[in-house]
Motif scaffolding. Structure first.
Motif, PDB file in Angstrom:
ATOM      1  N   PHE A   7       0.832  -1.207   0.000  1.00  0.00           N
ATOM      2  CA  PHE A   7       0.000   0.000   0.000  1.00  0.00           C
ATOM      3  C   PHE A   7       0.864   1.254   0.000  1.00  0.00           C
ATOM      4  O   PHE A   7       0.636   2.184  -0.774  1.00  0.00           O
ATOM      5  N   ASP A   8       1.876   1.273   0.836  1.00  0.00           N
ATOM      6  CA  ASP A   8       2.763   2.432   0.927  1.00  0.00           C
ATOM      7  C   ASP A   8       3.438   2.701  -0.412  1.00  0.00           C
ATOM      8  O   ASP A   8       3.523   3.836  -0.861  1.00  0.00           O
ATOM      9  N   ARG A   9       3.916   1.667  -1.068  1.00  0.00           N
ATOM     10  CA  ARG A   9       4.586   1.836  -2.358  1.00  0.00           C
ATOM     11  C   ARG A   9       3.607   2.350  -3.418  1.00  0.00           C
ATOM     12  O   ARG A   9       3.973   3.176  -4.249  1.00  0.00           O
ATOM     13  N   ILE A  10       2.361   1.862  -3.408  1.00  0.00           N
ATOM     14  CA  ILE A  10       1.365   2.339  -4.381  1.00  0.00           C
ATOM     15  C   ILE A  10       1.077   3.814  -4.153  1.00  0.00           C
ATOM     16  O   ILE A  10       1.049   4.604  -5.103  1.00  0.00           O
ATOM     17  N   ILE A  11       0.876   4.202  -2.903  1.00  0.00           N
ATOM     18  CA  ILE A  11       0.558   5.592  -2.591  1.00  0.00           C
ATOM     19  C   ILE A  11       1.728   6.505  -2.956  1.00  0.00           C
ATOM     20  O   ILE A  11       1.532   7.609  -3.458  1.00  0.00           O
ATOM     21  N   VAL A  12       2.958   6.050  -2.756  1.00  0.00           N
ATOM     22  CA  VAL A  12       4.128   6.854  -3.129  1.00  0.00           C
ATOM     23  C   VAL A  12       4.144   7.093  -4.641  1.00  0.00           C
ATOM     24  O   VAL A  12       4.423   8.199  -5.102  1.00  0.00           O
ATOM     25  N   HIS A  13       3.817   6.073  -5.416  1.00  0.00           N
ATOM     26  CA  HIS A  13       3.889   6.182  -6.866  1.00  0.00           C
ATOM     27  C   HIS A  13       2.607   6.728  -7.495  1.00  0.00           C
ATOM     28  O   HIS A  13       2.620   7.128  -8.654  1.00  0.00           O
ATOM     29  N   CYS A  14       1.526   6.737  -6.738  1.00  0.00           N
ATOM     30  CA  CYS A  14       0.248   7.230  -7.260  1.00  0.00           C
ATOM     31  C   CYS A  14      -0.508   7.932  -6.126  1.00  0.00           C
ATOM     32  O   CYS A  14      -1.521   7.426  -5.640  1.00  0.00           O
ATOM     33  N   LYS A  67      -2.507  10.345  -5.965  1.00  0.00           N
ATOM     34  CA  LYS A  67      -3.821  10.929  -6.236  1.00  0.00           C
ATOM     35  C   LYS A  67      -4.933   9.892  -6.308  1.00  0.00           C
ATOM     36  O   LYS A  67      -6.052  10.221  -6.675  1.00  0.00           O
ATOM     37  N   CYS A  68      -4.642   8.648  -5.986  1.00  0.00           N
ATOM     38  CA  CYS A  68      -5.673   7.602  -6.020  1.00  0.00           C
ATOM     39  C   CYS A  68      -6.802   7.966  -5.056  1.00  0.00           C
ATOM     40  O   CYS A  68      -6.554   8.202  -3.872  1.00  0.00           O
ATOM     41  N   PRO A  69      -8.036   8.007  -5.544  1.00  0.00           N
ATOM     42  CA  PRO A  69      -9.147   8.472  -4.711  1.00  0.00           C
ATOM     43  C   PRO A  69      -9.698   7.442  -3.723  1.00  0.00           C
ATOM     44  O   PRO A  69     -10.196   7.808  -2.675  1.00  0.00           O
ATOM     45  N   VAL A 113      -8.711   4.890  -1.376  1.00  0.00           N
ATOM     46  CA  VAL A 113      -7.660   4.188  -0.645  1.00  0.00           C
ATOM     47  C   VAL A 113      -8.189   2.961   0.094  1.00  0.00           C
ATOM     48  O   VAL A 113      -7.442   2.009   0.308  1.00  0.00           O
ATOM     49  N   ASP A 114      -9.476   2.947   0.479  1.00  0.00           N
ATOM     50  CA  ASP A 114     -10.025   1.753   1.140  1.00  0.00           C
ATOM     51  C   ASP A 114     -10.007   0.558   0.199  1.00  0.00           C
ATOM     52  O   ASP A 114      -9.675  -0.559   0.592  1.00  0.00           O
ATOM     53  N   CYS A 115     -10.358   0.803  -1.052  1.00  0.00           N
ATOM     54  CA  CYS A 115     -10.331  -0.256  -2.060  1.00  0.00           C
ATOM     55  C   CYS A 115      -8.896  -0.730  -2.282  1.00  0.00           C
ATOM     56  O   CYS A 115      -8.632  -1.923  -2.395  1.00  0.00           O
ATOM     57  N   ILE A 116      -7.965   0.218  -2.331  1.00  0.00           N
ATOM     58  CA  ILE A 116      -6.553  -0.133  -2.532  1.00  0.00           C
ATOM     59  C   ILE A 116      -6.040  -0.944  -1.353  1.00  0.00           C
ATOM     60  O   ILE A 116      -5.321  -1.925  -1.538  1.00  0.00           O
ATOM     61  N   ARG A 117      -6.405  -0.565  -0.136  1.00  0.00           N
ATOM     62  CA  ARG A 117      -5.979  -1.321   1.048  1.00  0.00           C
ATOM     63  C   ARG A 117      -6.470  -2.763   0.989  1.00  0.00           C
ATOM     64  O   ARG A 117      -5.723  -3.696   1.263  1.00  0.00           O
ATOM     65  N   ALA A 118      -7.727  -2.954   0.617  1.00  0.00           N
ATOM     66  CA  ALA A 118      -8.289  -4.309   0.511  1.00  0.00           C
ATOM     67  C   ALA A 118      -7.550  -5.107  -0.566  1.00  0.00           C
ATOM     68  O   ALA A 118      -7.242  -6.291  -0.370  1.00  0.00           O
ATOM     69  N   ALA A 119      -7.265  -4.466  -1.683  1.00  0.00           N
ATOM     70  CA  ALA A 119      -6.540  -5.142  -2.762  1.00  0.00           C
ATOM     71  C   ALA A 119      -5.136  -5.514  -2.320  1.00  0.00           C
ATOM     72  O   ALA A 119      -4.641  -6.602  -2.630  1.00  0.00           O
TER      73      ALA A 119
END
Length: 60
Positions: A15-22, A24-26, A28-34
């Motif tokens: 999750f941390d790496r995704i947020i660093v590289h993106c 502006k992702c709206p 984040v709950d969906c990203i955390r689950a993924a």
């Protein structure tokens, strides 16, 4: 050297790496689950590979 980590620690790292590289992702709950699902899949695959591949005894 292998470093033990939990599924949650791996998910947090992903999750941390995704947020660093993106940043502006709206959704984040969906990203955390993924990330948690991906971490689970990665650890399961790593365990299967670990069990399948023989472990060297160092030539003893």
């Amino acid at each position: 050297m292998a470093v033990p980590f939990s599924e949650q620690e791996l998910a947090d790292y992903i999750f941390d790496r995704i947020i660093v590289h993106c940043p502006k992702c709206p959704d984040v709950d969906c990203i955390r689950a993924a990330c948690l699902k991906v971490a689970d899949d990665l650890l399961e695959q790593a365990e299967i590979v670990y069990r399948i591949e023989p472990v060297s005894d160092g030539g003893a």
